[in-house]
Write a protein that holds these residues in place. Structure first.
Motif, PDB file in Angstrom:
ATOM      1  N   LEU A 118       2.860  45.884 -15.187  1.00  0.00           N
ATOM      2  CA  LEU A 118       1.671  45.019 -15.320  1.00  0.00           C
ATOM      3  C   LEU A 118       0.389  45.824 -15.208  1.00  0.00           C
ATOM      4  O   LEU A 118      -0.601  45.527 -15.899  1.00  0.00           O
ATOM      5  CB  LEU A 118       1.706  43.904 -14.283  1.00  0.00           C
ATOM      6  CG  LEU A 118       2.773  42.828 -14.517  1.00  0.00           C
ATOM      7  CD1 LEU A 118       2.827  41.861 -13.333  1.00  0.00           C
ATOM      8  CD2 LEU A 118       2.534  42.080 -15.827  1.00  0.00           C
ATOM      9  N   GLU A 134      -2.469  45.990 -17.953  1.00  0.00           N
ATOM     10  CA  GLU A 134      -3.867  45.726 -17.583  1.00  0.00           C
ATOM     11  C   GLU A 134      -4.781  46.862 -18.071  1.00  0.00           C
ATOM     12  O   GLU A 134      -5.817  46.610 -18.684  1.00  0.00           O
ATOM     13  CB  GLU A 134      -3.977  45.582 -16.066  1.00  0.00           C
ATOM     14  CG  GLU A 134      -5.385  45.353 -15.542  1.00  0.00           C
ATOM     15  CD  GLU A 134      -5.423  45.362 -14.012  1.00  0.00           C
ATOM     16  OE1 GLU A 134      -6.477  45.746 -13.470  1.00  0.00           O
ATOM     17  OE2 GLU A 134      -4.424  44.989 -13.369  1.00  0.00           O
ATOM     18  N   ASP A 191       5.158  45.652 -10.979  1.00  0.00           N
ATOM     19  CA  ASP A 191       3.783  46.029 -10.628  1.00  0.00           C
ATOM     20  C   ASP A 191       3.282  47.165 -11.511  1.00  0.00           C
ATOM     21  O   ASP A 191       2.152  47.124 -12.014  1.00  0.00           O
ATOM     22  CB  ASP A 191       3.690  46.451  -9.155  1.00  0.00           C
ATOM     23  CG  ASP A 191       3.901  45.300  -8.190  1.00  0.00           C
ATOM     24  OD1 ASP A 191       3.811  44.120  -8.609  1.00  0.00           O
ATOM     25  OD2 ASP A 191       4.173  45.581  -7.005  1.00  0.00           O
TER      26      ASP A 191
END
Length: 181
Positions: free
Chosen positions: A56, A60, A53
């Motif tokens: 990522l 992002e 998480d």
């Protein structure tokens, strides 16, 4: 590689990359901010899913802002997450490894290691015992702290000026640790 002159941070905060005079008290203030980040940015537990998480999220943020970064999350000898975005270079891999080793060795953010040396009147790199081929006291590597346990992993970003690398990691940690984002 061209060297762009660094100017003083317009915020008035200490800039470890600047050769210009720094505002009085700015180094101590930045050290205090990093110490507060260490205290605030702690997990209750940290799993491989948490690493995914966080990784990522950093990807992002990097993609949204077109940042030429590489991201790494490592626990001990195991790489839990690694990615290189457009513009990242093989040099970023060397920087990731050196900053990560520094954060692992001292169990504090790599930026703090460099700042503390400056507060003591020098640069850690000027010590004969500091191996610059293995370590880098530049911002971008931040230990993953589990409250009551200590550092269990390290998240590292490379590709931006060192303070910006550090701040991107802190931003992502805040977002992951504050679910109502």
């Amino acid at each position: 590689m061209s060297h762009t002159p660094v100017t003083q941070d317009p915020s008035g905060e200490y800039d470890p990359d600047s050769s210009e005079p720094q505002p009085q008290g700015s180094l101590a203030a930045l050290i205090g901010r990093v110490l507060a980040e260490i205290e605030a940015l702690q997990f209750a537990s940290f799993s491989k899913d948490d690493a995914l998480d966080l990784g990522l999220l950093l990807v992002e943020l990097g993609r949204q802002r077109s940042l030429p970064i590489a991201v790494d999350i490592t626990k001990g000898e195991q790489v839990l997450f690694h990615a290189a975005l457009n513009g990242a270079t093989p040099d970023n891999e060397r920087w990731i490894n050196a900053k990560k080793r520094t954060a692992m060795r001292y169990e504090v953010p790599s930026l703090l290691v460099g700042l503390r040396a400056r507060a003591a009147g020098g640069r850690i790199e000027d010590n004969a015992w500091w191996d610059q081929s293995e370590f880098a006291a530049h911002g971008g590597a931040f230990p993953i702290y589990v409250r009551g346990t200590g550092a269990v992993a390290v998240v590292t970003v490379s590709g931006l000026p060192q303070k910006a690398d550090h701040e991107l990691v802190v931003e992502a940690l805040r977002m992951v640790l504050t679910p109502e984002r």
